[in-house]
Motif scaffolding. Structure first.
Motif, mmCIF file in Angstrom:
data_model
loop_
_atom_site.group_PDB
_atom_site.id
_atom_site.type_symbol
_atom_site.label_atom_id
_atom_site.label_comp_id
_atom_site.label_asym_id
_atom_site.label_seq_id
_atom_site.Cartn_x
_atom_site.Cartn_y
_atom_site.Cartn_z
ATOM 1 N N PRO A 22 15.582 -9.668 -16.243
ATOM 2 C CA PRO A 22 14.849 -10.379 -15.167
ATOM 3 C C PRO A 22 13.569 -9.898 -14.424
ATOM 4 N N TYR A 23 13.536 -8.445 -14.429
ATOM 5 C CA TYR A 23 12.256 -7.832 -13.933
ATOM 6 C C TYR A 23 11.107 -8.415 -14.825
ATOM 7 N N SER A 24 11.413 -8.064 -16.121
ATOM 8 C CA SER A 24 10.440 -8.242 -17.084
ATOM 9 C C SER A 24 9.902 -9.962 -16.902
ATOM 10 N N ALA B 27 9.072 6.477 7.817
ATOM 11 C CA ALA B 27 9.407 6.561 6.436
ATOM 12 C C ALA B 27 8.814 6.197 5.648
ATOM 13 N N ARG B 28 8.232 4.939 5.691
ATOM 14 C CA ARG B 28 7.665 4.143 4.591
ATOM 15 C C ARG B 28 5.954 4.275 4.800
ATOM 16 N N THR B 29 5.431 4.692 5.822
ATOM 17 C CA THR B 29 3.903 4.716 5.967
ATOM 18 C C THR B 29 3.552 6.057 6.285
ATOM 19 N N HIS C 89 -3.791 -6.448 -5.817
ATOM 20 C CA HIS C 89 -2.335 -6.984 -5.290
ATOM 21 C C HIS C 89 -1.206 -6.384 -6.315
ATOM 22 N N THR C 90 -0.653 -5.273 -5.739
ATOM 23 C CA THR C 90 0.197 -4.222 -6.392
ATOM 24 C C THR C 90 1.801 -4.577 -6.028
ATOM 25 N N ALA C 91 1.863 -5.326 -5.002
ATOM 26 C CA ALA C 91 3.349 -5.407 -4.335
ATOM 27 C C ALA C 91 4.190 -6.294 -4.991
ATOM 28 N N SER D 108 10.190 -11.855 -14.226
ATOM 29 C CA SER D 108 9.359 -11.834 -13.132
ATOM 30 C C SER D 108 7.829 -11.378 -13.070
ATOM 31 N N LYS D 109 7.756 -10.420 -13.765
ATOM 32 C CA LYS D 109 6.206 -10.027 -13.926
ATOM 33 C C LYS D 109 5.510 -11.050 -14.871
ATOM 34 N N THR D 110 6.106 -11.543 -15.918
ATOM 35 C CA THR D 110 5.623 -12.302 -17.008
ATOM 36 C C THR D 110 5.239 -13.759 -16.092
ATOM 37 N N VAL E 31 1.870 -3.689 4.083
ATOM 38 C CA VAL E 31 3.191 -2.975 4.229
ATOM 39 C C VAL E 31 4.274 -4.107 4.801
ATOM 40 N N ARG E 32 5.476 -3.854 4.398
ATOM 41 C CA ARG E 32 6.446 -4.762 5.302
ATOM 42 C C ARG E 32 6.270 -4.313 6.652
ATOM 43 N N ASP E 33 6.546 -3.044 6.967
ATOM 44 C CA ASP E 33 6.827 -2.602 8.434
ATOM 45 C C ASP E 33 5.858 -1.409 8.569
ATOM 46 N N ALA F 235 0.866 -1.255 -0.058
ATOM 47 C CA ALA F 235 0.108 -0.278 0.068
ATOM 48 C C ALA F 235 0.688 1.172 0.030
ATOM 49 N N ASN F 236 2.314 1.332 0.466
ATOM 50 C CA ASN F 236 3.010 2.479 0.354
ATOM 51 C C ASN F 236 3.742 2.595 -0.686
ATOM 52 N N GLY F 237 3.421 2.078 -1.794
ATOM 53 C CA GLY F 237 4.335 2.195 -2.985
ATOM 54 C C GLY F 237 3.756 3.326 -3.849
ATOM 55 N N TYR F 238 4.678 3.493 -4.977
ATOM 56 C CA TYR F 238 4.166 4.671 -5.781
ATOM 57 C C TYR F 238 2.993 4.895 -6.226
ATOM 58 N N VAL F 239 2.505 3.637 -6.907
ATOM 59 C CA VAL F 239 1.143 3.478 -7.714
ATOM 60 C C VAL F 239 0.343 3.351 -6.430
HETATM 61 P P1 NAP Z 1 7.149 0.869 -5.673
HETATM 62 O O1 NAP Z 1 6.999 1.990 -5.208
HETATM 63 O O2 NAP Z 1 8.502 0.100 -5.434
HETATM 64 O O3 NAP Z 1 6.191 -0.328 -5.152
HETATM 65 C C1 NAP Z 1 6.437 -1.606 -4.730
HETATM 66 C C2 NAP Z 1 5.602 -2.475 -3.612
HETATM 67 O O4 NAP Z 1 5.995 -3.549 -3.450
HETATM 68 C C3 NAP Z 1 6.207 -1.534 -2.131
HETATM 69 O O5 NAP Z 1 5.265 -1.371 -1.389
HETATM 70 C C4 NAP Z 1 7.253 -2.599 -1.573
HETATM 71 O O6 NAP Z 1 7.508 -2.510 -0.152
HETATM 72 C C5 NAP Z 1 6.480 -3.825 -1.957
HETATM 73 N N1 NAP Z 1 7.595 -5.173 -1.947
HETATM 74 C C6 NAP Z 1 8.465 -5.075 -2.544
HETATM 75 N N2 NAP Z 1 8.936 -6.406 -2.128
HETATM 76 C C7 NAP Z 1 8.170 -6.910 -1.162
HETATM 77 C C8 NAP Z 1 8.065 -8.135 -0.359
HETATM 78 N N3 NAP Z 1 9.000 -9.023 -0.513
HETATM 79 N N4 NAP Z 1 7.305 -8.005 0.482
HETATM 80 C C9 NAP Z 1 6.126 -7.279 0.756
HETATM 81 N N5 NAP Z 1 6.208 -6.023 -0.145
HETATM 82 C C10 NAP Z 1 7.082 -5.992 -1.133
HETATM 83 O O7 NAP Z 1 6.955 0.383 -6.998
HETATM 84 P P2 NAP Z 1 5.460 0.751 -7.722
HETATM 85 O O8 NAP Z 1 6.020 1.588 -9.207
HETATM 86 O O9 NAP Z 1 4.535 1.466 -7.169
HETATM 87 O O10 NAP Z 1 5.045 -0.548 -8.460
HETATM 88 C C11 NAP Z 1 3.854 -0.979 -8.115
HETATM 89 C C12 NAP Z 1 3.405 -2.485 -9.031
HETATM 90 O O11 NAP Z 1 3.370 -1.834 -10.267
HETATM 91 C C13 NAP Z 1 4.364 -3.457 -9.093
HETATM 92 O O12 NAP Z 1 3.844 -4.490 -9.205
HETATM 93 C C14 NAP Z 1 5.369 -3.211 -10.272
HETATM 94 O O13 NAP Z 1 5.824 -4.263 -10.907
HETATM 95 C C15 NAP Z 1 4.192 -2.516 -11.177
HETATM 96 N N6 NAP Z 1 4.533 -1.424 -12.266
HETATM 97 C C16 NAP Z 1 5.171 -0.389 -12.028
HETATM 98 C C17 NAP Z 1 5.587 0.451 -13.061
HETATM 99 C C18 NAP Z 1 6.552 1.536 -12.887
HETATM 100 O O14 NAP Z 1 7.135 2.107 -13.871
HETATM 101 N N7 NAP Z 1 6.614 2.018 -11.653
HETATM 102 C C19 NAP Z 1 5.381 -0.043 -14.191
HETATM 103 C C20 NAP Z 1 4.595 -1.083 -14.522
HETATM 104 C C21 NAP Z 1 4.153 -1.919 -13.531
HETATM 105 P P3 NAP Z 1 8.376 -1.795 0.453
HETATM 106 O O15 NAP Z 1 7.989 -0.384 0.409
HETATM 107 O O16 NAP Z 1 8.537 -2.319 1.897
HETATM 108 O O17 NAP Z 1 9.787 -1.970 -0.445
#
Ligand code: NAP
Length: 367
Positions: free
Chosen positions: A168-170, A47-49, A88-90, A172-174, A40-42, A17-21
């Protein structure tokens, strides 16, 4: 076509939930008066929440934070209890200088998807799961477009060229998206809707500084490409439109399948041009492109393997976004607005060296 919207009867779960998107998605949900269970992880790490707690203040919906790690098989059950809708965004997002692809990307992404969907299987309330995939589950390298007759990627395409040793990121998503479809087909209680965003840019609600979009904009502004830009294209989408795409994927009753979330494609030199039009000549932005062989040989200096540069530099990148516009009703912002608002935030945060007379100060979009 008239589409129905189903308001969830109960809280909705947002993983990461704390991620960018996700932060923008949480904000939208709370504004609509929908209660959010965010993992969230913590939860105790301000700083994260901290930004989430600020977002939640005074909104009609309430936010509850839960601790969950993608690697924990039972970590999501408590947060998911009573939730008809799960986002499920994480997922780990590391594109440059990946240390150990299996440990850092593939394992957490795929195991996390499995754990969240298994929890959905155990949670009677769940009716729909919206998975955040990516356009990189649709294509591996821009060179793949040469095999596509229509000249643009659409939702029928899959990335078949990435593997552990290449993008490898691509990969992992695939793998995660393929696993999610397989698990969805093996049951019939909840349905799966997938969103596939392009490169997400636009202002963030937290102070996260290591996102790939931030790195691209920061490098441009700080002169990393001043001698010339690589012939590279990016399929761009605004973070606020990605949040809207997620929201509608959750609410539109008829939503099904995959939805590409891309506004438009722009090259690095075009992005520099947009910044120059808006901010003038104050930054060391590139004015010309460099020949592909030169960009390819220098790619490792930017943390990009030569093999990746070879299959992406000098190739066009095109996507069809009609499904997101017509079914989810996403009105994509012009990329000019996305790029300039993002760059302004980097200036405000001091991530791009402020030119003489420039502003610093850490203004964020009003939460
Ligand atoms: P982000 O800010 O890095 O968010 C990723 C989230 O995943 C964070 O909340 C992170 O938690 C969590 N996460 C990572 N590893 C984890 C773990 N082991 N256990 C629990 N949580 C974990 O990136 P974002 O851009 O918002 O990405 C969100 C989603 O959109 C992802 O699925 C990404 O693949 C997808 N996406 C992003 C983009 C882009 O350009 N940004 C494009 C296409 C798709 P922490 O804060 O604790 O690290």
């Amino acid at each position: 076509m008239t589409l129905g919207r189903r308001r969830p009867r109960g809280p909705v779960l947002v993983t990461g939930a704390n991620g960018y998107v996700a932060s923008w998605l949480v904000k939208r949900l709370l504004e609509l008066g929908i209660d959010v269970h965010g993992t969230v992880r913590d939860p105790r790490d301000p700083a994260r929440t901290g930004h989430l707690r600020t977002i939640a203040r005074g909104r009609p919906g309430t936010l509850s934070l839960f601790r969950a790690d993608l690697l924990d098989p039972d970590g999501f059950d408590r947060a998911m209890a009573g939730c008809p809708l799960v986002f499920h965004t994480a997922s780990p997002l590391i594109v440059r200088d990946v240390d150990d692809p299996l440990r850092d990307l593939i394992e957490p992404a795929t195991r996390g998807t499995r754990h969240v969907l298994e929890a959905a299987g155990r949670t009677g309330a769940v009716q729909r799961v919206v998975l955040t995939s990516s356009i990189v589950a649709i294509y591996g390298d821009a060179a793949d477009l040469e095999q596509i007759e229509a000249g643009r990627f659409d939702e029928s395409h899959w990335n078949t060229t990435s593997h552990e040793g290449h993008q490898p990121y691509s990969y992992s998503k695939t793998l995660s998206e393929r696993l999610a479809w397989k698990m969805a087909e093996e049951q019939n209680r909840w349905d799966l809707v997938v969103v596939n965003p392009g490169l997400v840019l636009g202002p963030g609600l937290s102070r996260r500084t290591n996102a790939e979009g931030v790195l691209i904009m920061r490098d441009l502004g700080n002169g990393a490409h001043r001698v010339g830009a690589a012939e590279l294209e990016f399929a761009i989408v605004d973070v606020r439109d990605v949040a809207e795409g997620h929201l509608q994927a959750g609410l539109v009753r008829e939503a099904e399948g995959r939805y590409i979330l891309v506004s438009e494609t722009r090259s690095l030199i075009e992005i520099a041009g947009i910044l120059r039009d808006r901010f003038g000549d104050r930054f060391p932005l590139p004015r010309r492109t460099v020949p592909p062989p030169m960009s390819i040989s220098y790619a490792p200096l930017r943390g990009i393997p030569r093999a990746v540069a070879k299959r992406n530099v000098g190739y066009p990148l095109r996507f069809e976004n009609a499904r997101a516009r017509t079914i989810l009703g996403v009105a994509f912002r012009p990329v000019e607005e996305t790029i300039t608002s993002h760059f302004q935030q980097l200036l405000d945060d001091g991530l791009v060296s402020a030119p003489r007379g420039g502003r610093r100060g850490g203004k964020r979009p009003s939460p």
